[in-house]
Design a protein around this motif. Structure first.
Motif, PDB file in Angstrom:
ATOM      1  N   ALA A  16     -25.421  -4.520  28.610  1.00 46.91           N
ATOM      2  CA  ALA A  16     -24.881  -5.608  27.797  1.00 46.91           C
ATOM      3  C   ALA A  16     -25.717  -5.713  26.534  1.00 46.91           C
ATOM      4  O   ALA A  16     -26.946  -5.718  26.596  1.00 46.91           O
ATOM      5  N   LEU A  17     -25.047  -5.767  25.396  1.00 47.21           N
ATOM      6  CA  LEU A  17     -25.737  -5.871  24.120  1.00 47.21           C
ATOM      7  C   LEU A  17     -24.847  -6.596  23.130  1.00 47.21           C
ATOM      8  O   LEU A  17     -23.678  -6.242  22.973  1.00 47.21           O
ATOM      9  N   HIS A  18     -25.378  -7.621  22.499  1.00 50.46           N
ATOM     10  CA  HIS A  18     -24.661  -8.399  21.478  1.00 50.46           C
ATOM     11  C   HIS A  18     -23.359  -8.982  22.028  1.00 50.46           C
ATOM     12  O   HIS A  18     -22.317  -8.926  21.376  1.00 50.46           O
ATOM     13  N   GLY A  19     -23.416  -9.521  23.232  1.00 49.50           N
ATOM     14  CA  GLY A  19     -22.276 -10.229  23.795  1.00 49.50           C
ATOM     15  C   GLY A  19     -21.169  -9.362  24.367  1.00 49.50           C
ATOM     16  O   GLY A  19     -20.087  -9.870  24.646  1.00 49.50           O
ATOM     17  N   ARG A  20     -21.417  -8.084  24.542  1.00 47.77           N
ATOM     18  CA  ARG A  20     -20.393  -7.238  25.157  1.00 47.77           C
ATOM     19  C   ARG A  20     -21.046  -6.156  26.008  1.00 47.77           C
ATOM     20  O   ARG A  20     -22.205  -5.806  25.805  1.00 47.77           O
ATOM     21  N   VAL A  21     -20.295  -5.662  26.956  1.00 50.10           N
ATOM     22  CA  VAL A  21     -20.784  -4.603  27.829  1.00 50.10           C
ATOM     23  C   VAL A  21     -20.395  -3.267  27.219  1.00 50.10           C
ATOM     24  O   VAL A  21     -19.237  -3.055  26.850  1.00 50.10           O
ATOM     25  N   ARG A  22     -21.372  -2.385  27.112  1.00 51.62           N
ATOM     26  CA  ARG A  22     -21.118  -1.051  26.548  1.00 51.62           C
ATOM     27  C   ARG A  22     -21.330  -0.014  27.632  1.00 51.62           C
ATOM     28  O   ARG A  22     -22.303  -0.087  28.382  1.00 51.62           O
ATOM     29  N   VAL A  23     -20.420   0.922  27.690  1.00 54.21           N
ATOM     30  CA  VAL A  23     -20.534   2.055  28.605  1.00 54.21           C
ATOM     31  C   VAL A  23     -20.452   3.299  27.724  1.00 54.21           C
ATOM     32  O   VAL A  23     -19.438   3.535  27.065  1.00 54.21           O
ATOM     33  N   ILE A  24     -21.542   4.069  27.701  1.00 49.93           N
ATOM     34  CA  ILE A  24     -21.582   5.243  26.832  1.00 49.93           C
ATOM     35  C   ILE A  24     -21.980   6.482  27.622  1.00 49.93           C
ATOM     36  O   ILE A  24     -22.714   6.396  28.602  1.00 49.93           O
ATOM     37  N   ARG A  25     -21.470   7.620  27.193  1.00 54.77           N
ATOM     38  CA  ARG A  25     -21.875   8.917  27.736  1.00 54.77           C
ATOM     39  C   ARG A  25     -22.699   9.615  26.664  1.00 54.77           C
ATOM     40  O   ARG A  25     -22.299   9.690  25.503  1.00 54.77           O
TER      41      ARG A  25
END
Length: 100
Positions: A59-68
């Protein structure tokens, strides 16, 4: 972009080099908070090694990020270069209520 012979990179350095955080200290704090996952496993240390193909969820800056991870950068370069180091996957949640 990737340094020769580099098979892994510290997680905090990757987050900073890929411009996912503004400072390396912010990357270390994000890791230490224990709200990040690397390949589905909880992360609580900034020194964990990441490799090409790993999936990060945080979670970063109010949103969940999923990265490859697509590449391991050798330095903190321009934003256009950093954007080539990862790809967003899945549906990111931005912390807002869904429309009704």
């Amino acid at each position: 972009m990737t340094s020769p012979g580099a098979e892994s990179l510290r997680l905090d350095k990757y987050l900073w080099f890929a411009r996912l955080t503004k400072t390396r200290a912010a990357a270390q704090l994000l890791c230490a908070e224990g709200r990040m996952r690397l390949g589905g496993r909880l992360v609580d240390r900034a020194h964990l090694a990441v490799r090409v193909g790993d999936v990060l969820t945080f979670a970063l800056h109010g949103r969940v990020r999923v990265i490859r991870i697509l590449a391991l950068p050798a330095r903190r370069g321009p934003a256009a270069e950093a954007a080539l180091c990862y790809v967003e996957i899945g549906d990111a949640v931005d912390g807002r209520e869904p429309p009704t």
